[in-house]
Design a protein around this motif. Structure first.
Motif, PDB file in Angstrom:
ATOM      1  N   GLU A  52       0.901  -1.149   0.000  1.00 26.38           N
ATOM      2  CA  GLU A  52       0.000   0.000   0.000  1.00 26.38           C
ATOM      3  C   GLU A  52       0.940   1.198   0.000  1.00 26.38           C
ATOM      4  O   GLU A  52       1.763   1.329   0.909  1.00 26.38           O
ATOM      5  N   LYS A  69      -8.340  -7.168  -4.067  1.00 28.81           N
ATOM      6  CA  LYS A  69      -9.241  -6.021  -4.257  1.00 28.81           C
ATOM      7  C   LYS A  69      -9.644  -5.922  -5.730  1.00 28.81           C
ATOM      8  O   LYS A  69     -10.801  -5.705  -6.073  1.00 28.81           O
ATOM      9  N   LEU A  85     -19.338  -4.509  -1.184  1.00 28.70           N
ATOM     10  CA  LEU A  85     -18.401  -3.438  -1.556  1.00 28.70           C
ATOM     11  C   LEU A  85     -17.306  -3.973  -2.484  1.00 28.70           C
ATOM     12  O   LEU A  85     -16.981  -3.357  -3.498  1.00 28.70           O
ATOM     13  N   ARG A  88     -18.702  -4.732  -5.995  1.00 27.86           N
ATOM     14  CA  ARG A  88     -18.963  -3.505  -6.776  1.00 27.86           C
ATOM     15  C   ARG A  88     -17.651  -2.834  -7.182  1.00 27.86           C
ATOM     16  O   ARG A  88     -17.517  -2.276  -8.257  1.00 27.86           O
ATOM     17  N   LYS A  89     -16.694  -2.899  -6.286  1.00 29.39           N
ATOM     18  CA  LYS A  89     -15.398  -2.258  -6.563  1.00 29.39           C
ATOM     19  C   LYS A  89     -14.717  -2.912  -7.763  1.00 29.39           C
ATOM     20  O   LYS A  89     -14.053  -2.238  -8.561  1.00 29.39           O
ATOM     21  N   SER A  90     -14.889  -4.230  -7.893  1.00 31.67           N
ATOM     22  CA  SER A  90     -14.173  -4.927  -8.979  1.00 31.67           C
ATOM     23  C   SER A  90     -14.935  -4.865 -10.306  1.00 31.67           C
ATOM     24  O   SER A  90     -14.359  -5.168 -11.351  1.00 31.67           O
ATOM     25  N   GLN A  91     -16.227  -4.469 -10.271  1.00 28.96           N
ATOM     26  CA  GLN A  91     -17.032  -4.401 -11.514  1.00 28.96           C
ATOM     27  C   GLN A  91     -16.351  -3.604 -12.629  1.00 28.96           C
ATOM     28  O   GLN A  91     -16.186  -4.097 -13.751  1.00 28.96           O
TER      29      GLN A  91
ATOM     30  N   TYR B 436     -12.705   4.374  -2.746  1.00 34.14           N
ATOM     31  CA  TYR B 436     -13.969   4.300  -3.492  1.00 34.14           C
ATOM     32  C   TYR B 436     -14.387   5.576  -4.208  1.00 34.14           C
ATOM     33  O   TYR B 436     -15.284   5.562  -5.038  1.00 34.14           O
ATOM     34  N   GLN B 439     -14.268   5.893  -8.214  1.00 30.76           N
ATOM     35  CA  GLN B 439     -15.365   5.180  -8.879  1.00 30.76           C
ATOM     36  C   GLN B 439     -16.693   5.895  -8.649  1.00 30.76           C
ATOM     37  O   GLN B 439     -17.522   6.017  -9.555  1.00 30.76           O
ATOM     38  N   ALA B 467     -27.196   0.291  -8.716  1.00 30.81           N
ATOM     39  CA  ALA B 467     -26.799  -1.048  -9.192  1.00 30.81           C
ATOM     40  C   ALA B 467     -25.289  -1.153  -9.360  1.00 30.81           C
ATOM     41  O   ALA B 467     -24.702  -2.224  -9.193  1.00 30.81           O
ATOM     42  N   ALA B 468     -24.669  -0.027  -9.674  1.00 32.68           N
ATOM     43  CA  ALA B 468     -23.211  -0.034  -9.845  1.00 32.68           C
ATOM     44  C   ALA B 468     -22.482   0.169  -8.518  1.00 32.68           C
ATOM     45  O   ALA B 468     -21.252   0.243  -8.487  1.00 32.68           O
ATOM     46  N   GLY B 469     -23.253   0.291  -7.434  1.00 35.03           N
ATOM     47  CA  GLY B 469     -22.635   0.384  -6.111  1.00 35.03           C
ATOM     48  C   GLY B 469     -22.432   1.809  -5.614  1.00 35.03           C
ATOM     49  O   GLY B 469     -21.821   2.010  -4.566  1.00 35.03           O
ATOM     50  N   ILE B 472     -23.556   2.407  -1.990  1.00 31.22           N
ATOM     51  CA  ILE B 472     -22.767   1.797  -0.904  1.00 31.22           C
ATOM     52  C   ILE B 472     -21.363   2.405  -0.801  1.00 31.22           C
ATOM     53  O   ILE B 472     -20.817   2.512   0.288  1.00 31.22           O
ATOM     54  N   PHE B 473     -20.823   2.847  -1.923  1.00 29.42           N
ATOM     55  CA  PHE B 473     -19.542   3.574  -1.845  1.00 29.42           C
ATOM     56  C   PHE B 473     -19.739   4.858  -1.038  1.00 29.42           C
ATOM     57  O   PHE B 473     -18.938   5.205  -0.171  1.00 29.42           O
TER      58      PHE B 473
END
Lengths: 328, 485
Positions: A52, A69, A85, A88-91, B436, B439, B467-469, B472-473
């Motif tokens: 990191e 991640k 989370l 969604r982060k990896s989408q 986050y 994004q 839907a893309a989050g 929640i981000f």
């Protein structure tokens, strides 16, 4: 081929060869130094993919966390919120990966296809002067920077009064379309712009092949009663075949290197749908409102390099099969 | 013979090294990393450097200046490779994060004891309070942040027979007239009312190019009076703002190319009379807009609008700051020499404000700014410090050319902005935000564009955002901000 292999097998050990040809090895030293300094030493940066690391701060070793991640992997006992989370982060990563491959492959096929067609047309031109002028004109876009290219096409495709394409549409009673604001349209224009910019330049290699075809073959074909189309079918296309495959193979190895052409044409409406890996890294880094974690960016870069390496090995194998020699 | 030549060459090389070191003096080098807010070498930077060194004998100023648009990329590359400057200029985002993570030198004490603060001329205490991170100061701002005000072409108002609007309804009526009533008088329906470089900005305060529509909405993280944080993007005020923008876009009031406009393109369209309402920087930009319109043969008279009813105030952004890195060998000396003299009330402040003499300004025939070296027909208006935004006046008795250099329209726009602006606050950067928010910002901007251009309804766009989050981000970042309390 067998003969060549035999020669290689009979090579003397390196030491005696260096002693015998020391002048050549001496001349090779600057190149070797260049490669080591500028290509191999920077590879040390790979280690940051396992840390990191924010600018100005000491890197903290985190093992494979950055890759987890990236791929949205979390511990099985993690909470639902954490899993959500991570997923969604990896989408965007997977979408960007897919875009990188799709954009590059389609671009490559289109550019090569059009380059072949244009080369054949140019080769068929009788007037040398006209041919040279045409060649010069189609080479020019290659020398425009992507920033200028994007500015020109943004103006041409504008929805307002400055947009030439939409003005033409209006003049025939069609509605204006915001070409660069809708992902489907954006992709079509992305390919068109790439073809416009790169096809002319790519014709050079095909033109070289075409001019090296023995004119005797055409004369023989003519004597056999072949017309223009038959000559192309039986002389030109087979002669070009090997070059087309070579060009495709050589370019396939580079398909992960996609950034500038996409970056300069993106806008807020299509960014998510059109990101490729390198633009994703850029936005993750500079849109975060915080100093970016370079470890994550390096991890994406490393993944990209590994995919590139695999593609390169595949291409090398394909090249050996098709051309009898590898690309490395 | 060959040996003799080789020996001579080697000797000459050694001697040259010795002589070079013999000439080396005790000059102290200060390296600064700066973006385009210090004019580049085509615009008198070398003359500035020479004058600065003349004012600071014994110091060598070395300026590292990457391309303005690539500044932060370049800065990171340099720092990753261990190539730190002594001083660098930072936006609020980098400033807050670098300060929290120990990259910057704590200048709190140096500032308290500084000549500038104790000069009696300093007027920026509230600005500096806003710059403190956990009670400590890590950066120095010579000016306020400045912000944008809305300019309306007076000639267009006259052409459609209207007064400057005071309410949003009047504003929309004016915009409709600018689109429908041929305000440029060319007999064609080829004008828009408004244009901008994008529907939403890339950095705080995000909404400063279309404030009449955003009004009290704010698309970023906001700290409420009770200290808790919320994401302003997911509030009803933001929904209302997007609907106002969508309606105006659908009516053809907003330039349909706003999405893809660069700032320069938007400005060029304004100069070319393609639209009549432009929200842009207050202060010297009022003069730039006027002179560029006039250079294009248009009327340069602009009316700077006070905020409409319902628009709380224009945003005064957090100013960029000069900070000293923790790798600087002698930070106190650098502070005293470079930072504390920037607003010294004398020659150095003059240099930072009006640039090098005979390049940026001249006293021949009375003080006047000189012609821009790159843009013939326009004059320089400042160097680094905008005279109207400076946080300290010149010392008593020192000649301040502000009256001569700042033209009335710039003064008026600046005064209007100062009376009607609110200070933007620094949002602390958390680790979760770093993870986050990139994004999330992409998703927010996409939703804004799709709603305004009518590609999706607000509810459809919100569903896609979720839907893309996005939700929640946002929640994760808000939680991390609240955890700081």
């Amino acid at each position: 081929m067998q003969k060549q292999a035999k020669v290689i097998n009979n090579k003397k050990p390196l030491g005696p060869r260096i002693r015998k040809y020391w002048q050549f090895y001496l001349l090779f030293i600057p190149v070797l130094a260049f490669v080591i300094i500028f290509h191999y030493l920077p590879m040390y940066g790979i280690v940051y993919g396992f840390t990191e690391y924010k600018v100005g701060m000491t890197p903290k070793f985190v093992g494979l966390d950055q890759f987890r991640k990236l791929f949205g992997i979390v511990a099985s006992d993690a909470s639902e919120a954490t899993k959500m989370l991570a997923a969604r982060k990896s989408q965007p990563f997977w979408l960007a990966f897919q875009n990188t491959i799709v954009f590059s492959v389609i671009k490559l096929l289109l550019n090569t296809g059009f380059a072949v067609i244009i080369s054949i047309f140019l080769n068929e031109m009788i007037s040398t002067k006209f041919k040279k002028v045409t060649q010069t004109i189609i080479y020019l876009p290659h020398f425009m920077s992507w920033v200028v290219t994007a500015s020109v096409f943004t103006l041409l495709l504008a929805v307002g009064q400055s947009g030439l394409v939409n003005n033409l549409r209006r003049s025939v009673g069609l509605e204006a379309v915001n070409f660069l604001a809708e992902p489907g349209q954006w992709k079509i224009w992305y390919y068109i712009i790439n073809v416009w910019r790169e096809t002319g330049w790519q014709t050079i290699i095909f033109m070289a092949t075409l001019t090296s075809i023995d004119p005797g073959l055409y004369e023989a074909a003519a004597m056999d009663g072949a017309g223009r189309w038959k000559k192309m079918q039986y002389v030109t296309f087979p002669a070009l075949g090997n070059t087309i495959i070579t060009v495709l193979i050589l370019n396939l190895a580079k398909i992960m290197n996609l950034f500038e052409s996409v970056f300069v044409l993106q806008n807020d409406a299509v960014r998510n749908a059109t990101n490729v890996l390198q633009t994703l890294v850029y936005y993750e880094a500079f849109n975060s409102g915080a100093v970016p974690d370079l470890g994550y960016s390096v991890a994406i870069g490393l993944f990209r390099s590994i995919v590139g390496l695999v593609l390169m090995l595949i291409c090398n194998y394909a090249s050996k099969k098709v051309r009898g020699r590898g690309i490395m | 013979m060959k040996k003799l030549i080789a020996l001579t060459l080697a000797l000459a090389m050694c001697l040259s090294l010795v002589s070079f070191s013999a000439f080396a003096d005790d000059t102290v080098k200060i390296t600064i990393l700066v973006d385009g807010t210090i004019p580049d070498q085509n615009n008198g930077r070398d003359a500035f450097e020479a004058r600065w060194e003349e004012l600071h004998p014994g110091f060598d100023l070395e300026i590292w200046q990457p391309d303005h648009s690539a500044y932060y990329t370049d800065m990171q590359q340099r720092m990753v490779s261990g190539n730190y400057p002594d001083v660098l200029i930072l936006s609020s985002t980098y400033y807050a994060d670098f300060a929290r993570n120990g990259v910057l030198w704590d200048m709190t004490e140096a500032w308290e004891n500084s000549k500038t603060k104790n000069s009696g001329r300093f007027t920026g205490d509230n600005v500096f309070e806003g710059l403190k991170i956990d009670g400590k100061l890590y950066g120095f701002a010579p000016t306020r942040g400045n912000g944008c005000v809305t300019y309306v072409k007076k000639a267009w108002l006259d052409a459609v027979g209207m007064e400057a609007p005071k309410t949003f309804d009047d504003y929309i009526k004016m915009c409709e007239a600018f689109v429908n009533n041929d305000p440029d008088g060319n007999g064609q329906a080829d004008t828009y009312a408004i244009s901008a470089a994008g529907f939403i900005g890339n950095e705080a305060p995000f909404i400063n190019y279309l404030p009449e529509f955003y009004q009290d909405a704010y698309p970023y993280f906001v700290q409420q009076e009770d200290g808790t944080w919320i994401d302003g993007f997911l509030t009803d005020t933001m929904k209302a703002a997007l609907e106002r923008l969508r309606d105006a876009y659908a009516k053809g009031l907003i330039d349909p190319d706003t999405l893809t406009n660069s700032t320069a393109q938007a400005r060029t369209k304004f100069y070319d009379d393609k639209f009549g309402v432009f929200t842009y920087w207050a202060g010297t930009w009022a003069t730039n807009l006027k002179t560029n319109l006039e250079a294009n043969g248009r009327s340069g008279e602009l009316i700077a609008l006070p905020p409409l009813e319902g628009v709380p105030a224009y945003f005064d952004r957090v100013p960029p700051v000069w900070a000293i890195t923790n790798k600087c060998a002698n930070p106190q000396l650098v502070f005293d020499t470079f930072i504390d003299t920037m607003l010294d009330g004398g020659d150095c402040q003059m240099l930072f404000t009006y640039g090098p003499e005979n390049v940026y300004y001249s006293f021949e025939g009375g003080f006047h700014m000189l012609e821009n070296l790159e843009k013939a027909g326009t004059n320089y208006t400042k160097f680094h410090i905008d005279p109207m935004l400076a946080l300290a006046s010149f010392a008593e008795g020192y000649y301040d050319p502000k009256e001569e250099s700042v033209l009335p329209e710039a003064k008026a726009a600046s005064a209007l902005f100062n009376e009607n602006s609110r200070l933007a606050s620094i949002v602390p950067a958390t680790e979760v935000m770093g993870e986050y928010n990139g994004q999330l910002t992409t998703l927010k901007n996409e939703m804004v564009a799709n709603v305004i251009m009518g590609v999706k309804t607000y509810d459809q766009a919100l569903a896609d955002f979720q839907a893309a989050g996005g939700d929640i981000f946002s929640a994760a970042i808000v939680e991390s901000l609240n955890a700081l309390n």
